[in-house]
Design a protein around this motif. Structure first.
Motif, PDB file in Angstrom:
ATOM      1  N   PRO A 183       0.835  -1.214   0.000  1.00  0.00           N
ATOM      2  CA  PRO A 183       0.000   0.000   0.000  1.00  0.00           C
ATOM      3  C   PRO A 183       0.866   1.258   0.000  1.00  0.00           C
ATOM      4  O   PRO A 183       1.875   1.322   0.701  1.00  0.00           O
ATOM      5  N   GLY A 184       0.451   2.219  -0.817  1.00  0.00           N
ATOM      6  CA  GLY A 184       1.222   3.440  -0.970  1.00  0.00           C
ATOM      7  C   GLY A 184       2.236   3.385  -2.087  1.00  0.00           C
ATOM      8  O   GLY A 184       2.826   4.415  -2.449  1.00  0.00           O
ATOM      9  N   GLY A 185       2.450   2.207  -2.643  1.00  0.00           N
ATOM     10  CA  GLY A 185       3.420   2.039  -3.717  1.00  0.00           C
ATOM     11  C   GLY A 185       2.885   2.434  -5.073  1.00  0.00           C
ATOM     12  O   GLY A 185       1.746   2.904  -5.201  1.00  0.00           O
ATOM     13  N   SER A 186       3.727   2.233  -6.086  1.00  0.00           N
ATOM     14  CA  SER A 186       3.378   2.635  -7.454  1.00  0.00           C
ATOM     15  C   SER A 186       3.670   1.508  -8.438  1.00  0.00           C
ATOM     16  O   SER A 186       4.558   0.681  -8.206  1.00  0.00           O
ATOM     17  N   LEU A 187       2.924   1.509  -9.513  1.00  0.00           N
ATOM     18  CA  LEU A 187       3.156   0.632 -10.650  1.00  0.00           C
ATOM     19  C   LEU A 187       2.821   1.397 -11.921  1.00  0.00           C
ATOM     20  O   LEU A 187       1.970   2.294 -11.892  1.00  0.00           O
ATOM     21  N   ARG A 188       3.460   1.012 -13.004  1.00  0.00           N
ATOM     22  CA  ARG A 188       3.082   1.564 -14.304  1.00  0.00           C
ATOM     23  C   ARG A 188       2.740   0.414 -15.233  1.00  0.00           C
ATOM     24  O   ARG A 188       3.576  -0.442 -15.523  1.00  0.00           O
ATOM     25  N   LEU A 189       1.505   0.422 -15.707  1.00  0.00           N
ATOM     26  CA  LEU A 189       1.046  -0.575 -16.662  1.00  0.00           C
ATOM     27  C   LEU A 189       1.247  -0.056 -18.077  1.00  0.00           C
ATOM     28  O   LEU A 189       1.111   1.141 -18.328  1.00  0.00           O
ATOM     29  N   SER A 190       1.552  -0.982 -18.976  1.00  0.00           N
ATOM     30  CA  SER A 190       1.705  -0.640 -20.385  1.00  0.00           C
ATOM     31  C   SER A 190       0.757  -1.486 -21.212  1.00  0.00           C
ATOM     32  O   SER A 190       0.505  -2.648 -20.901  1.00  0.00           O
ATOM     33  N   CYS A 191       0.258  -0.883 -22.273  1.00  0.00           N
ATOM     34  CA  CYS A 191      -0.600  -1.582 -23.232  1.00  0.00           C
ATOM     35  C   CYS A 191      -0.035  -1.310 -24.619  1.00  0.00           C
ATOM     36  O   CYS A 191      -0.101  -0.174 -25.106  1.00  0.00           O
ATOM     37  N   ALA A 192       0.525  -2.336 -25.216  1.00  0.00           N
ATOM     38  CA  ALA A 192       1.125  -2.198 -26.537  1.00  0.00           C
ATOM     39  C   ALA A 192       0.240  -2.882 -27.572  1.00  0.00           C
ATOM     40  O   ALA A 192      -0.246  -3.990 -27.342  1.00  0.00           O
ATOM     41  N   ALA A 193       0.051  -2.210 -28.701  1.00  0.00           N
ATOM     42  CA  ALA A 193      -0.786  -2.756 -29.765  1.00  0.00           C
ATOM     43  C   ALA A 193       0.076  -3.277 -30.914  1.00  0.00           C
ATOM     44  O   ALA A 193       1.158  -2.749 -31.185  1.00  0.00           O
ATOM     45  N   SER A 194      -0.432  -4.282 -31.603  1.00  0.00           N
ATOM     46  CA  SER A 194       0.313  -4.895 -32.704  1.00  0.00           C
ATOM     47  C   SER A 194       0.259  -4.055 -33.972  1.00  0.00           C
ATOM     48  O   SER A 194       1.064  -4.262 -34.889  1.00  0.00           O
ATOM     49  N   VAL A 195      -0.707  -3.128 -34.022  1.00  0.00           N
ATOM     50  CA  VAL A 195      -0.812  -2.215 -35.150  1.00  0.00           C
ATOM     51  C   VAL A 195      -1.015  -0.802 -34.603  1.00  0.00           C
ATOM     52  O   VAL A 195      -1.336  -0.627 -33.431  1.00  0.00           O
ATOM     53  N   SER A 196      -0.813   0.177 -35.482  1.00  0.00           N
ATOM     54  CA  SER A 196      -0.931   1.576 -35.038  1.00  0.00           C
ATOM     55  C   SER A 196      -2.392   1.975 -34.926  1.00  0.00           C
ATOM     56  O   SER A 196      -2.970   2.518 -35.863  1.00  0.00           O
ATOM     57  N   GLY A 203      -9.087   2.588 -23.160  1.00  0.00           N
ATOM     58  CA  GLY A 203      -9.413   2.608 -21.748  1.00  0.00           C
ATOM     59  C   GLY A 203      -8.692   1.521 -20.978  1.00  0.00           C
ATOM     60  O   GLY A 203      -8.356   0.476 -21.531  1.00  0.00           O
ATOM     61  N   TRP A 204      -8.449   1.811 -19.727  1.00  0.00           N
ATOM     62  CA  TRP A 204      -7.992   0.796 -18.780  1.00  0.00           C
ATOM     63  C   TRP A 204      -9.180   0.435 -17.894  1.00  0.00           C
ATOM     64  O   TRP A 204      -9.811   1.314 -17.309  1.00  0.00           O
ATOM     65  N   TYR A 205      -9.455  -0.849 -17.838  1.00  0.00           N
ATOM     66  CA  TYR A 205     -10.528  -1.378 -17.008  1.00  0.00           C
ATOM     67  C   TYR A 205      -9.902  -2.295 -15.958  1.00  0.00           C
ATOM     68  O   TYR A 205      -8.788  -2.768 -16.107  1.00  0.00           O
ATOM     69  N   LEU A 247     -14.535   0.731 -15.650  1.00  0.00           N
ATOM     70  CA  LEU A 247     -13.588   1.627 -16.310  1.00  0.00           C
ATOM     71  C   LEU A 247     -12.808   2.395 -15.257  1.00  0.00           C
ATOM     72  O   LEU A 247     -13.387   3.007 -14.360  1.00  0.00           O
ATOM     73  N   VAL A 248     -11.498   2.375 -15.388  1.00  0.00           N
ATOM     74  CA  VAL A 248     -10.622   3.078 -14.464  1.00  0.00           C
ATOM     75  C   VAL A 248     -10.186   4.419 -15.062  1.00  0.00           C
ATOM     76  O   VAL A 248     -10.240   5.453 -14.398  1.00  0.00           O
ATOM     77  N   ALA A 249      -9.763   4.391 -16.311  1.00  0.00           N
ATOM     78  CA  ALA A 249      -9.280   5.606 -16.966  1.00  0.00           C
ATOM     79  C   ALA A 249      -9.400   5.438 -18.471  1.00  0.00           C
ATOM     80  O   ALA A 249      -9.284   4.328 -18.988  1.00  0.00           O
ATOM     81  N   TYR A 294      -6.214  -5.944 -14.468  1.00  0.00           N
ATOM     82  CA  TYR A 294      -6.360  -4.728 -15.263  1.00  0.00           C
ATOM     83  C   TYR A 294      -6.292  -5.082 -16.747  1.00  0.00           C
ATOM     84  O   TYR A 294      -5.386  -5.796 -17.186  1.00  0.00           O
ATOM     85  N   TYR A 295      -7.251  -4.543 -17.498  1.00  0.00           N
ATOM     86  CA  TYR A 295      -7.361  -4.825 -18.925  1.00  0.00           C
ATOM     87  C   TYR A 295      -7.266  -3.542 -19.737  1.00  0.00           C
ATOM     88  O   TYR A 295      -7.811  -2.507 -19.350  1.00  0.00           O
ATOM     89  N   CYS A 296      -6.635  -3.646 -20.859  1.00  0.00           N
ATOM     90  CA  CYS A 296      -6.587  -2.553 -21.817  1.00  0.00           C
ATOM     91  C   CYS A 296      -7.653  -2.793 -22.889  1.00  0.00           C
ATOM     92  O   CYS A 296      -7.860  -3.935 -23.314  1.00  0.00           O
ATOM     93  N   ASN A 297      -8.309  -1.720 -23.288  1.00  0.00           N
ATOM     94  CA  ASN A 297      -9.359  -1.806 -24.308  1.00  0.00           C
ATOM     95  C   ASN A 297      -9.149  -0.738 -25.362  1.00  0.00           C
ATOM     96  O   ASN A 297      -8.889   0.415 -25.029  1.00  0.00           O
TER      97      ASN A 297
END
Length: 118
Positions: free
Chosen positions: A14-27, A35-37, A47-49, A93-96
């Motif tokens: 608790p109080g810590g940080s993470l950075r999630l990445s979502c990379a796509a195979s095409v542009s 969205g991040w869910y 929906l988170v953001a 956490y899911y990327c959409n």
């Protein structure tokens, strides 16, 4: 076929940080809403953001001021910086990428687990 791959999950105190990445195979991430869910056990996916093509962002009330969504068009990647994490942020956490207006498809990643625990 568009593929989204999330990474960056893990276990943090608790109080810590993470950075999630979502990379796509095409542009695609720069031209459709992204969205991040998250989905916790026994709960519905929420929906988170989100980030629009214009760069406009929106956040769930529960994460405002703690989470930041951003996009790197050159890397075709969307990020979710998560600070001041709480146990209640524990979820998959899911990327959409909502491409229904362009391709008729709504794309999802496979999910990445985030666990906040002491």
């Amino acid at each position: 076929q568009v593929q989204l791959v999330e990474s960056g999950g893990g276990t943090v105190q608790p109080g810590g940080s993470l950075r999630l990445s979502c990379a796509a195979s095409v542009s695609i991430l720069s031209i459709v809403p992204v969205g991040w869910y998250r989905q916790a056990p026994g709960k519905e996916r929420e929906l988170v953001a989100g980030i629009e093509r214009t760069g406009t962002t929106n956040y769930a009330d529960s994460v405002k001021g703690r989470f930041t969504i951003s996009r790197d068009n050159a890397k075709n990647t969307v990020y979710l910086q998560m600070n001041s994490l709480k146990p209640e942020d524990t979820a998959v956490y899911y990327c959409n990428a909502d491409s229904r207006s362009f391709t008729g498809h709504n794309y999802w990643g496979q999910g990445t687990q985030v666990t906040v625990s002491s």
